[in-house]
Design an enzyme around this catalytic site. Structure first.
Site, PDB file in Angstrom:
ATOM      1  N   LYS A 103       1.939 -11.555  -1.475  1.00 25.08           N
ATOM      2  CA  LYS A 103       2.212 -12.889  -0.922  1.00 25.08           C
ATOM      3  C   LYS A 103       0.945 -13.562  -0.415  1.00 25.08           C
ATOM      4  CE  LYS A 103       7.107 -12.990  -0.249  1.00 25.08           C
ATOM      5  NZ  LYS A 103       8.244 -13.304   0.607  1.00 25.08           N
TER       6      LYS A 103
ATOM      7  N   LYS B 242       8.553  -8.754 -11.525  1.00 27.17           N
ATOM      8  CA  LYS B 242       9.890  -8.801 -10.927  1.00 27.17           C
ATOM      9  C   LYS B 242      10.478 -10.217 -11.013  1.00 27.17           C
ATOM     10  CE  LYS B 242      10.431  -9.329  -6.498  1.00 27.17           C
ATOM     11  NZ  LYS B 242      10.630  -9.319  -5.042  1.00 27.17           N
TER      12      LYS B 242
ATOM     13  N   LYS C 277      12.989 -15.305  -6.613  1.00 26.94           N
ATOM     14  CA  LYS C 277      13.490 -16.636  -6.229  1.00 26.94           C
ATOM     15  C   LYS C 277      12.388 -17.674  -6.280  1.00 26.94           C
ATOM     16  CE  LYS C 277      15.909 -15.002  -2.057  1.00 26.94           C
ATOM     17  NZ  LYS C 277      15.015 -14.040  -1.426  1.00 26.94           N
TER      18      LYS C 277
HETATM   19  P1  TYM Z   1      14.783 -10.758  -0.548  1.00 22.77           P
HETATM   20  O1  TYM Z   1      15.416 -11.953   0.064  1.00 22.77           O
HETATM   21  O2  TYM Z   1      13.489 -10.922  -1.265  1.00 22.77           O
HETATM   22  O3  TYM Z   1      15.799 -10.096  -1.575  1.00 22.77           O
HETATM   23  C1  TYM Z   1      17.123  -9.778  -1.209  1.00 22.77           C
HETATM   24  C2  TYM Z   1      17.564  -8.490  -1.873  1.00 22.77           C
HETATM   25  O4  TYM Z   1      17.471  -8.619  -3.299  1.00 22.77           O
HETATM   26  C3  TYM Z   1      16.696  -7.548  -3.832  1.00 22.77           C
HETATM   27  N1  TYM Z   1      15.947  -8.068  -4.983  1.00 22.77           N
HETATM   28  C4  TYM Z   1      16.016  -7.531  -6.213  1.00 22.77           C
HETATM   29  N2  TYM Z   1      16.689  -6.478  -6.700  1.00 22.77           N
HETATM   30  C5  TYM Z   1      16.530  -6.207  -8.028  1.00 22.77           C
HETATM   31  N3  TYM Z   1      15.744  -6.934  -8.846  1.00 22.77           N
HETATM   32  C6  TYM Z   1      15.034  -7.997  -8.390  1.00 22.77           C
HETATM   33  N4  TYM Z   1      14.276  -8.713  -9.204  1.00 22.77           N
HETATM   34  C7  TYM Z   1      15.162  -8.337  -7.024  1.00 22.77           C
HETATM   35  N5  TYM Z   1      14.621  -9.324  -6.240  1.00 22.77           N
HETATM   36  C8  TYM Z   1      15.111  -9.129  -5.002  1.00 22.77           C
HETATM   37  C9  TYM Z   1      15.764  -7.150  -2.686  1.00 22.77           C
HETATM   38  O5  TYM Z   1      15.284  -5.832  -2.842  1.00 22.77           O
HETATM   39  C10 TYM Z   1      16.679  -7.297  -1.499  1.00 22.77           C
HETATM   40  O6  TYM Z   1      17.490  -6.158  -1.344  1.00 22.77           O
HETATM   41  N6  TYM Z   1      12.785  -8.430   3.399  1.00 22.77           N
HETATM   42  C11 TYM Z   1      14.006  -8.601   2.629  1.00 22.77           C
HETATM   43  C12 TYM Z   1      15.131  -9.150   3.451  1.00 22.77           C
HETATM   44  C13 TYM Z   1      15.398  -8.381   4.694  1.00 22.77           C
HETATM   45  C14 TYM Z   1      16.102  -7.152   4.789  1.00 22.77           C
HETATM   46  C15 TYM Z   1      16.102  -6.841   6.184  1.00 22.77           C
HETATM   47  C16 TYM Z   1      16.697  -6.320   3.854  1.00 22.77           C
HETATM   48  C17 TYM Z   1      15.010  -8.749   5.948  1.00 22.77           C
HETATM   49  N7  TYM Z   1      15.447  -7.835   6.854  1.00 22.77           N
HETATM   50  C18 TYM Z   1      16.695  -5.673   6.653  1.00 22.77           C
HETATM   51  C19 TYM Z   1      17.297  -5.143   4.343  1.00 22.77           C
HETATM   52  C20 TYM Z   1      17.294  -4.834   5.708  1.00 22.77           C
HETATM   53  C21 TYM Z   1      13.721  -9.576   1.496  1.00 22.77           C
HETATM   54  O7  TYM Z   1      12.772 -10.318   1.525  1.00 22.77           O
HETATM   55  O8  TYM Z   1      14.672  -9.584   0.515  1.00 22.77           O
END
Ligand code: TYM
Length: 331
Positions: free
Chosen positions: A114, A196, A199
């Site tokens: 990032k 990957k 979003k």
């Molecule tokens: P975030 O918002 O980037 O993504 C949300 C969830 O989607 C999964 N994910 C994917 N899985 C498979 N293939 C992909 N291309 C893909 N892109 C995203 C992510 O692994 C995630 O599970 N930091 C976290 C959010 C968060 C969180 C937490 C998660 C904040 N606090 C506490 C668990 C527990 C995040 O940025 O996810």
């Protein structure tokens, strides 16, 4: 309060949710709702580590919550809430910051990625973001954290922080385990299958969004980057086709062998159409439910409020225990 083990997970409302978020994360959550005490959060405080348009952030927060429900989460059975509604997340994050090493945070690959991507805004929040994530999880003493593979490093750090704190004082936090799905833990970009699906990808054809309409979904799959071969099978040399097989399997439950047999002698055109149509069909009921939920803002506000009350009940208890252990004078 039940004595079931707890689950915590969350999604950032920082963009349109992709089928990566859906397959890797959200759609798996409903399976836990009977056997665990589940807490799912819309992590708006994480989202502001990258500049957000305020009106859009507000809208996406509602949308993300609506998608949780549309993906099968029952707000009666799960605690669904918005992170900024429970101030203990920020309060615990501060304390945990003091139990997290600069070196540990410097090694986080997501921070490195990032900071390359947003080189004009490498703010301190982007750096300490994994500590806020650890606070999210530890605040609820979650035993299991279902996520995609990209979040595993952050969960490892949360475990290290929990162990360090427990070792310094006494048993305070449950040390959480990450849980990644057997298949689909890392869905790749349709445009650059070595990357990957995200979003925040600037290329609109790279990601399929949960709320894309049927024609858009099918068009994006037709344009998906594959290779110059025509045969459908999984191989490290065929990242594009392998990714499409993972997605197809996630929506149909078919094994690789079944997929290979189905498209034997058919070529990529037929395969891509089938994947596109299957994904569009699979997402249609989610989109329908989403539309009806978004038409009832008051209902979503009620879910948020109720969820925040339930989450706060647990969060307050954990925070006061932590404050006591570190030596803050109680009020
Ligand atoms: P975030 O918002 O980037 O993504 C949300 C969830 O989607 C999964 N994910 C994917 N899985 C498979 N293939 C992909 N291309 C893909 N892109 C995203 C992510 O692994 C995630 O599970 N930091 C976290 C959010 C968060 C969180 C937490 C998660 C904040 N606090 C506490 C668990 C527990 C995040 O940025 O996810």
């Amino acid at each position: 309060m039940s004595d079931k083990k707890r689950i915590f997970s969350g999604v950032q409302p920082s963009g349109k949710l992709t089928i990566g978020n859906y397959i890797g994360s959200i759609r798996n959550w409903k399976e836990f709702q009977e056997t665990y005490e589940c807490i799912y959060c819309v992590v708006d405080m994480h989202a502001v580590t990258v500049r957000q348009d305020p009106a859009e952030l507000r809208r996406r927060t509602f949308e993300t919550l609506a998608l949780y429900i549309a993906s099968g989460l029952d707000p009666e059975k799960n605690t669904l809430f918005v992170q900024s509604h429970v101030p203990q997340h920020a309060q615990l994050a501060w304390v945990l910051n003091c139990y997290t090493m600069f070196g540990e945070l410097s090694r986080m690959t997501q921070f490195k990625d990032k900071s390359r991507k947003y080189e004009n805004n490498i703010n301190a929040g982007l750096f300490t973001y994994p500590v806020l994530m650890a606070a999210d999880i530890l605040l609820y003493n979650a035993a299991l954290v279902p996520v995609g593979v990209d979040q595993m490093q952050h969960i490892e750090l949360a475990r290290d922080i929990a162990n360090r704190f427990n070792g310094t004082y006494s048993e305070t936090f449950v040390v959480p385990e990450g849980f990644i799905p057997k298949a689909g833990a890392k869905i790749m970009s349709l445009a650059e299958p070595e990357k990957k699906m995200s979003k925040s990808d600037l290329n609109g054809n790279a990601s399929v969004f949960i709320l894309d309409d049927r024609d858009t979904v099918i068009r994006k799959f037709r344009r998906a980057v594959t290779d110059s071969d025509t045969a459908v099978y999984r191989s490290p040399e065929k990242p594009g086709v392998s990714n499409l097989m993972t997605i197809y399997s996630a929506f149909t439950g078919k094994t690789d062998e079944q997929i290979v047999a189905e498209f034997d002698g058919k070529g990529y055109g037929d395969f891509k159409n089938a994947v596109g149509e299957t994904v569009a069909d699979g997402l249609a009921p989610v989109r329908e439910k989403f539309d009806s939920l978004m038409a009832d803002k008051a209902y979503l506000e009620g879910v948020m409020k109720n969820g925040a009350e339930r989450a706060s009940f647990i969060a307050r208890k954990t925070l006061s225990k932590v404050y006591r252990k570190v030596g803050f004078v109680g009020q």
